[in-house]
Design an enzyme around this catalytic site. Structure first.
Site, short mmCIF file in Angstrom:
data_model
loop_
_atom_site.label_atom_id
_atom_site.label_comp_id
_atom_site.label_asym_id
_atom_site.label_seq_id
_atom_site.Cartn_x
_atom_site.Cartn_y
_atom_site.Cartn_z
N ARG A 10 0.87 -1.19 0.00
CA ARG A 10 0.00 0.00 0.00
C ARG A 10 0.90 1.23 0.00
O ARG A 10 1.52 1.55 1.00
CB ARG A 10 -0.85 -0.04 1.28
CG ARG A 10 -1.95 0.98 1.36
CD ARG A 10 -2.48 1.07 2.80
NE ARG A 10 -1.64 1.93 3.59
CZ ARG A 10 -1.39 1.77 4.89
NH1 ARG A 10 -1.89 0.79 5.56
NH2 ARG A 10 -0.61 2.63 5.53
N HIS A 67 -3.46 4.45 4.85
CA HIS A 67 -4.53 3.45 4.98
C HIS A 67 -5.84 4.00 4.43
O HIS A 67 -6.50 3.39 3.61
CB HIS A 67 -4.69 3.05 6.45
CG HIS A 67 -5.90 2.23 6.70
ND1 HIS A 67 -6.02 0.94 6.25
CD2 HIS A 67 -7.09 2.54 7.30
CE1 HIS A 67 -7.22 0.47 6.60
NE2 HIS A 67 -7.88 1.42 7.21
N TYR A 73 4.14 5.70 11.52
CA TYR A 73 4.47 4.31 11.89
C TYR A 73 5.33 3.56 10.87
O TYR A 73 5.68 2.42 11.10
CB TYR A 73 3.19 3.51 12.19
CG TYR A 73 2.17 3.50 11.06
CD1 TYR A 73 2.30 2.64 9.99
CD2 TYR A 73 1.08 4.38 11.08
CE1 TYR A 73 1.39 2.64 8.95
CE2 TYR A 73 0.15 4.39 10.04
CZ TYR A 73 0.31 3.51 8.99
OH TYR A 73 -0.59 3.51 7.96
#
Ligand SMILES: Cc1ncc(C[n+]2csc(CCOP(=O)(O)OP(=O)(O)O)c2C)c(N)n1
Ligand SMILES: [Mg+2]
Length: 354
Positions: A253, A257, A266
């Site tokens: 990805r 998100h 993160y």
């Protein structure tokens, strides 16, 4: 004798390396199919980048970007036949478009419009937000298809995170026991929001999870559209014979998100860089250019065509009259409870008692 996880080796299928060079034997894919696979990926990328911008401008609601996963989605969906069904999660725009789901309606979905789940006859179930719940719907569909002796396969699209859900395991078990025409298509995009795949599972691969349910599994390079397309064709042949299977497409990805997420909190920039080099469009373009069936002029034309098409779809969505409160009540419930009737009345609709 103990069965040890390390005894198991899972080979990843790949035909195109990250430079677009063929590794191993080229699968039987015509030039026409190669161009078509690439064009679908371009359209998906252009749609995705536009949707992200539209959300940033406040013109659509929350959106889950798919950039990086075009080969996994396009390769798998292009292998399907018209009668097959897909059960998508929220990130599967590209697969939905290949199936014939109208882009206008996809935009309407992001605007909270009731017609946002209208597939206009394409075999696409409504987007599922509850992680892995679509796996249960898909096995239900596959069971019905087997019962009615229809020649259709159900494909559940889910993510790496989804494989930790009970729904996934229950669905796998059911498919394995009843030998359903079913494909579990897992896009392992390395992340489930901020949880990396190494914290998602103790198994070496997701593909091997199939074995516990009496099914076959395969791992493919999910950024290689030829590998995904070929693996999906094999999967469909098996599923049609009553052999449910699982495909793990290893991909990435590239974006957040959803538009409500900030991945820099993160994950390392170097991780993103590493995967950008494996971009699915870049390698397919290099391959078809090298093959002499594509060039820069055609590429530019294709991006412009896709851009125009996305603009038109968005304008059509913008020009669609908004959903009414009445529709929310009338279309969701076959029979309204007294509380629902009361709620609808309180919102000023006069047709509640019909
Ligand atoms: C049952 C359930 N639990 C939690 C959530 C919140 N949630 C939304 S997306 C997501 C991560 C899913 O990751 P993955 O399955 O890898 O799919 P991806 O988003 O990477 O495509 C979570 C936990 C949810 N929607 N449903
Ligand atoms: Mg994921």
């Amino acid at each position: 004798m103990w069965v040890e996880p390390n005894d198991l080796t899972v080979e990843r299928i790949q035909f195109l390396d990250e430079h677009g060079k063929i590794t191993g034997t080229m699968p039987e894919v015509s030039d026409e199919e190669l161009i078509s696979l690439y064009k679908w990926m371009v359209q998906a990328r252009v749609f995705d980048q536009r949707a992200l911008k539209l959300q940033r401008q406040g013109r659509i609601g929350t959106y889950a970007p798919l950039s990086g996963q075009e080969a996994a989605q396009v390769g798998s969906a292009c292998a399907l036949t018209e009668q097959d069904w897909i059960y998508p999660s929220y990130r599967e725009g590209a697969a939905c478009f290949v199936r014939g789901f109208p882009m206008k309606n996809f935009f309407l979905y992001t605007m909270g419009h009731l017609n946002g789940t209208d597939a206009a006859g394409a075999h696409v179930f409504p987007v599922q937000i509850i992680i892995a719940a679509q796996c249960l719907h898909a096995v239900g569909g596959a069971w019905a298809s087997k019962y009615k002796k229809e020649d259709s396969v159900s494909v559940a699209y889910l993510g790496d995170g989804g494989t930790s859900e009970g729904d996934f395991h229950e669905a796998m078990n059911f498919a394995g026991v009843y030998k359903l025409p079913m494909v579990f298509f897992v896009q392992n995009n390395q992340w489930a929001i901020s949880v990396p795949v190494r914290k998602q599972t103790g198994s070496k691969t997701i593909a091997q999870k199939a074995l516990a349910y009496g099914m076959a599994g395969v791992q493919v390079d999910g950024n290689d559209v030829l590998a995904v397309y070929t693996a999906m064709k094999q999967a469909l042949n098996r599923a049609r014979k009553g052999e449910p299977v699982l495909i793990e497409a290893v991909t990435y990805r590239q974006g957040p998100h959803t538009t409500a997420d900030d991945p820099t909190k993160y994950r390392e920039g170097s991780d993103v860089e590493h995967w950008l080099a494996k971009d699915p469009l870049k390698r397919m373009k290099a391959f078809i250019v090298e093959k002499g069936i594509w060039n820069e002029a055609l590429d530019k034309e294709e991006y412009e065509r896709a851009d125009q098409m996305v603009t038109e779809a968005f304008e059509q969505a913008l020009n669609t009259p908004k959903s009414s409160t009445k529709e929310v009540f009338d279309l969701v419930y076959e029979q309204k409870t007294s509380q629902l009737k009361e709620q609808q009345l309180s919102l000023g609709s006069e047709e509640v008692w019909k």
